[in-house]
Design a protein around this motif. Structure first.
Motif, PDB file in Angstrom:
ATOM      1  N   TYR A 119       1.153   6.695 -12.400  1.00 30.53           N
ATOM      2  CA  TYR A 119      -0.193   6.129 -12.366  1.00 30.53           C
ATOM      3  C   TYR A 119      -0.324   4.830 -13.143  1.00 30.53           C
ATOM      4  O   TYR A 119      -1.076   3.957 -12.771  1.00 30.53           O
ATOM      5  N   VAL A 126       0.502   1.837 -11.003  1.00 32.04           N
ATOM      6  CA  VAL A 126      -0.427   1.687  -9.889  1.00 32.04           C
ATOM      7  C   VAL A 126      -1.769   1.168 -10.357  1.00 32.04           C
ATOM      8  O   VAL A 126      -2.348   0.271  -9.768  1.00 32.04           O
ATOM      9  N   ASN A 137       0.822  -1.203   0.000  1.00 33.67           N
ATOM     10  CA  ASN A 137       0.000   0.000   0.000  1.00 33.67           C
ATOM     11  C   ASN A 137       0.860   1.258   0.000  1.00 33.67           C
ATOM     12  O   ASN A 137       0.585   2.209  -0.733  1.00 33.67           O
ATOM     13  N   LEU A 138       1.909   1.259   0.811  1.00 38.36           N
ATOM     14  CA  LEU A 138       2.823   2.398   0.860  1.00 38.36           C
ATOM     15  C   LEU A 138       3.495   2.607  -0.496  1.00 38.36           C
ATOM     16  O   LEU A 138       3.612   3.741  -0.977  1.00 38.36           O
ATOM     17  N   GLU A 139       3.913   1.515  -1.134  1.00 41.87           N
ATOM     18  CA  GLU A 139       4.533   1.605  -2.453  1.00 41.87           C
ATOM     19  C   GLU A 139       3.559   2.216  -3.470  1.00 41.87           C
ATOM     20  O   GLU A 139       3.934   3.078  -4.260  1.00 41.87           O
ATOM     21  N   GLU A 140       2.313   1.772  -3.433  1.00 38.61           N
ATOM     22  CA  GLU A 140       1.323   2.291  -4.370  1.00 38.61           C
ATOM     23  C   GLU A 140       1.022   3.771  -4.125  1.00 38.61           C
ATOM     24  O   GLU A 140       0.873   4.539  -5.071  1.00 38.61           O
ATOM     25  N   ILE A 141       0.954   4.162  -2.858  1.00 37.34           N
ATOM     26  CA  ILE A 141       0.721   5.575  -2.537  1.00 37.34           C
ATOM     27  C   ILE A 141       1.886   6.421  -3.039  1.00 37.34           C
ATOM     28  O   ILE A 141       1.690   7.473  -3.641  1.00 37.34           O
ATOM     29  N   THR A 142       3.099   5.956  -2.805  1.00 40.45           N
ATOM     30  CA  THR A 142       4.289   6.669  -3.256  1.00 40.45           C
ATOM     31  C   THR A 142       4.301   6.800  -4.770  1.00 40.45           C
ATOM     32  O   THR A 142       4.600   7.871  -5.310  1.00 40.45           O
ATOM     33  N   GLU A 143       3.962   5.711  -5.477  1.00 47.73           N
ATOM     34  CA  GLU A 143       3.933   5.753  -6.940  1.00 47.73           C
ATOM     35  C   GLU A 143       2.852   6.701  -7.435  1.00 47.73           C
ATOM     36  O   GLU A 143       3.055   7.446  -8.390  1.00 47.73           O
ATOM     37  N   LYS A 144       1.713   6.688  -6.762  1.00 55.53           N
ATOM     38  CA  LYS A 144       0.615   7.571  -7.150  1.00 55.53           C
ATOM     39  C   LYS A 144       1.023   9.033  -6.966  1.00 55.53           C
ATOM     40  O   LYS A 144       0.768   9.876  -7.830  1.00 55.53           O
ATOM     41  N   GLN A 145       1.682   9.326  -5.853  1.00 57.76           N
ATOM     42  CA  GLN A 145       2.111  10.693  -5.575  1.00 57.76           C
ATOM     43  C   GLN A 145       3.198  11.152  -6.538  1.00 57.76           C
ATOM     44  O   GLN A 145       3.298  12.327  -6.856  1.00 57.76           O
TER      45      GLN A 145
END
Length: 146
Positions: free
Chosen positions: A135, A138, A123-131
């Motif tokens: 996209y 993700v 989840n942290l990895e996906e949030i970081t990639e999204k930020q």
């Protein structure tokens, strides 16, 4: 391939020999199914190598071929992940998060036996990639690191 759930015994330790055997079998079954699909695709290509009656038929055939190649490419990447997971099993590292070292968890591994990150780290990895604006990775449903 029918997915069987692992029935953990009451006092069974995480990644016991029995559990490792279960996931090794699951990974090998998945790998063999993917290899079988690749062989079927190859046989299909060989049997449909003939010419087409018109341009429309040719275009349809080429589109199907492109779709099959894309699917086999994805499956080849999954086979690489399976091989990596099998190596992790042999090394005694399977089932533990590569980022934080915690248990990935039985439920997550049953769903994605090639997972290398626990839910929190993923989840942290996906949030970081999204930020960061990545996209495509993700939201494509494809987990590069897993």
């Amino acid at each position: 391939m029918t997915e069987k759930k692992y029935l953990q015994k009451k006092a069974e330790k995480y990644m016991s020999m029995r559990m490792k055997g279960f996931f090794k079998d699951r990974l090998l079954d998945l790998k063999n199914a993917l290899i079988d699909e690749a062989h079927k695709t190859l046989d299909n290509f060989k049997s449909n190598a003939g010419g087409c009656a018109d341009e429309s038929d040719m275009a349809t055939k080429e589109e199907l071929l492109a779709s099959e190649i894309l699917a086999r490419t994805r499956e080849a990447k999954l086979i690489e992940k399976i091989n990596y997971s099998l190596a992790q099993l042999a090394a005694g590292d399977y089932g533990y998060c590569e980022s934080c070292g915690d248990e990935i968890g039985l439920a997550r591994l049953e769903i994605r036996p090639t997972a290398t990150l626990c839910v929190d780290c993923k989840n942290l990895e996906e949030i970081t990639e999204k930020q960061s604006g990545n996209y495509q990775k993700v939201f494509s449903g494809h987990e590069e690191g897993e």
